[in-house]
Scaffold this motif. Structure first.
Motif, mmCIF file in Angstrom:
data_model
loop_
_atom_site.group_PDB
_atom_site.id
_atom_site.type_symbol
_atom_site.label_atom_id
_atom_site.label_comp_id
_atom_site.label_asym_id
_atom_site.label_seq_id
_atom_site.Cartn_x
_atom_site.Cartn_y
_atom_site.Cartn_z
ATOM 1 N N CYS A 74 0.691 -11.071 0.069
ATOM 2 C CA CYS A 74 0.221 -10.310 1.230
ATOM 3 C C CYS A 74 -1.298 -10.255 1.251
ATOM 4 N N ARG A 75 -1.858 -10.311 2.458
ATOM 5 C CA ARG A 75 -3.318 -10.258 2.627
ATOM 6 C C ARG A 75 -3.829 -8.827 2.827
ATOM 7 N N ASN A 76 -2.923 -7.858 2.915
ATOM 8 C CA ASN A 76 -3.316 -6.476 3.182
ATOM 9 C C ASN A 76 -3.341 -5.629 1.909
ATOM 10 N N ASN A 77 -3.981 -4.464 2.030
ATOM 11 C CA ASN A 77 -4.057 -3.532 0.908
ATOM 12 C C ASN A 77 -3.514 -2.158 1.292
ATOM 13 N N CYS A 78 -2.325 -2.144 1.865
ATOM 14 C CA CYS A 78 -1.692 -0.875 2.226
ATOM 15 C C CYS A 78 -1.564 -0.009 0.972
ATOM 16 N N ARG A 79 -1.955 1.254 1.090
ATOM 17 C CA ARG A 79 -2.116 2.097 -0.086
ATOM 18 C C ARG A 79 -0.796 2.640 -0.636
ATOM 19 N N PHE A 80 0.320 2.340 0.035
ATOM 20 C CA PHE A 80 1.630 2.820 -0.409
ATOM 21 C C PHE A 80 2.510 1.683 -0.915
ATOM 22 N N CYS A 81 2.035 0.440 -0.836
ATOM 23 C CA CYS A 81 2.901 -0.714 -1.065
ATOM 24 C C CYS A 81 2.665 -1.371 -2.428
ATOM 25 N N TYR A 82 3.747 -1.628 -3.129
ATOM 26 C CA TYR A 82 3.690 -2.275 -4.448
ATOM 27 C C TYR A 82 3.104 -3.680 -4.362
ATOM 28 N N TYR A 83 3.284 -4.338 -3.217
ATOM 29 C CA TYR A 83 2.819 -5.724 -3.065
ATOM 30 C C TYR A 83 1.475 -5.816 -2.343
ATOM 31 N N ARG A 84 0.712 -4.738 -2.357
ATOM 32 C CA ARG A 84 -0.636 -4.777 -1.783
ATOM 33 C C ARG A 84 -1.447 -5.863 -2.482
ATOM 34 N N LYS A 85 -2.362 -6.445 -1.758
ATOM 35 C CA LYS A 85 -3.102 -7.622 -2.216
ATOM 36 C C LYS A 85 -3.729 -7.439 -3.596
ATOM 37 N N ASN A 86 -4.315 -6.278 -3.851
ATOM 38 C CA ASN A 86 -5.075 -6.073 -5.080
ATOM 39 C C ASN A 86 -4.250 -5.526 -6.248
ATOM 40 N N ASN A 87 -2.928 -5.419 -6.076
ATOM 41 C CA ASN A 87 -2.101 -4.910 -7.170
ATOM 42 C C ASN A 87 -1.779 -6.044 -8.152
ATOM 43 N N LYS A 88 -2.372 -5.965 -9.332
ATOM 44 C CA LYS A 88 -2.192 -7.014 -10.341
ATOM 45 C C LYS A 88 -0.844 -6.903 -11.075
ATOM 46 N N HIS A 89 -0.119 -5.815 -10.837
ATOM 47 C CA HIS A 89 1.162 -5.606 -11.523
ATOM 48 C C HIS A 89 2.338 -6.253 -10.775
ATOM 49 N N SER A 90 2.132 -6.623 -9.527
ATOM 50 C CA SER A 90 3.222 -7.143 -8.704
ATOM 51 C C SER A 90 3.567 -8.582 -9.064
#
Length: 361
Positions: A74-90
């Motif tokens: 994903c290209r977005n950084n929604c603050r509630f989503c596990y797959y947000r762009k900047n989440n390195k844990h996903s």
């Protein structure tokens, strides 16, 4: 005023709010009252009225949706989503067309009524949209209703998706409080998302809107969101409960009402729309109360050996088979729910498409 008189007044307010809502003459204040039952008696009555409406408008049982989460990029950084762009844990993956088709066929064999093709806003597809329409074309050959949920699409992309064979476009606003929305979806204009659903309707797709519970909203936010959702020309509405996962910035917050109570009020205000209960929140246990509150769809079914993930709970109940179609069907039958049919869902889709076309004229 004595406590007895106060209790009587509160009960009368509940009855008035319920009557107003059933007559489609409700206010935001009516919805706020229904969202906060004062005791079990009020809650049971609310849920009972919701079930009556489900039985009246959808007497043939529960629909099942197979969840094909084919790309977690994903290209977005929604603050509630596990797959947000900047989440390195996903965990990131992108299924091939061949893999998606194989998984979809398995879902159909096990009895689902609709295939939900979901992804993050993956640039691989958004920048070369024919890659996605090729998948829709292939899945449409399976003669099963198809929902797409790839994020915000342009009017041109929506038209291409409909021409490829998509029936439904799911795009959740999460809230219709614009202030709260901006905290959830940074750099994503509220109107852009709202208008994408309207464009989809104009191009002949059915649409779904959804709200998220437990992200810092108050009761009035919820009531206003429900009222806005009921005014839209959608054919499906839902509530999801926020689940905190690793790498998500929004802290867990206790919602001002129950997930199942929101589902009941959604049913009262959207009597002719499909309303899901999601396995993504807490598996089979998580759909029990929403079904008692008027939901008539079970979503987020996942086949255990498919290599797919969930969203709110990216792993819960998948490897164990709890969320498989066979297991969900068994659970529903054990709890005396009828299973609907694919043909009935096709009829519902056709009727709603005809209704939307007539409204656009």
């Amino acid at each position: 005023m004595t406590s007895s008189e106060l209790k009587t007044q509160t009960t009368e307010n509940f009855e008035t709010a319920l009557t107003n809502t059933l007559n489609n003459e409700y206010t935001v204040e009516d919805l706020m009252r229904l969202l906060k039952p004062q005791d079990k008696k009020e809650e049971k009555k609310l849920y009972r009225e919701a079930r009556k409406l489900r039985q009246k408008n959808f007497p043939n049982g529960i629909y099942l949706y197979g969840f094909v989460y084919f790309s977690t990029n994903c290209r977005n950084n929604c603050r509630f989503c596990y797959y947000r762009k900047n989440n390195k844990h996903s965990e990131r993956y992108r299924k091939t067309k061949k893999e998606i088709t194989k998984i979809s066929k398995k879902f159909i064999e096990e009895g689902v009524h609709l295939l939900d093709l979901t992804s993050g806003e993956d640039p691989y597809y958004h920048n070369e949209f024919n890659r996605f329409t090729d998948i829709i074309n292939e899945i449409k050959k399976l003669n099963t209703p198809t929902m797409i949920s790839p994020g915000v699409l342009t009017p041109k992309q929506i038209k291409k998706a409909r021409e490829a064979g998509a029936d439904w476009y799911a795009l959740y606003q999460e809230t219709h409080s614009k202030e709260l929305y901006q905290k959830l979806r940074p750099n994503q204009p509220y109107k852009q998302r709202y208008n994408a659903r309207k464009n989809a309707q104009k191009h002949g797709l059915l649409t779904e809107d959804g709200m998220l519970l437990g992200i810092g909203e108050n009761l009035k936010n919820i009531a206003k969101t429900i009222k806005e959702m009921s005014k839209q020309q959608t054919s499906q509405v839902r509530c999801m409960k926020y689940v905190k996962q690793k790498g998500i910035p929004i802290p867990p917050q206790k919602p001002p009402t129950k997930y199942s109570t929101v589902t009941a009020v959604l049913r009262l205000t959207n009597p002719n729309k499909l309303i899901p209960a999601s396995l993504d929140i807490n598996g089979l246990k998580g759909i029990q109360k929403p079904l008692k509150a008027g939901a008539n769809v079970v979503t987020s079914l996942v086949i255990s050996d498919s290599g797919l993930k969930g969203v709110a709970q990216h792993e819960y109940g998948i490897n164990t088979g709890e969320r498989s179609p066979k297991n969900v069907i068994k659970y529903l039958k054990q709890n005396n729910y009828k299973i609907n049919t694919k043909n009935n869902l096709k009829k519902y889709i056709k009727q709603n498409k005809n209704r939307n076309r007539n409204k656009e004229r």
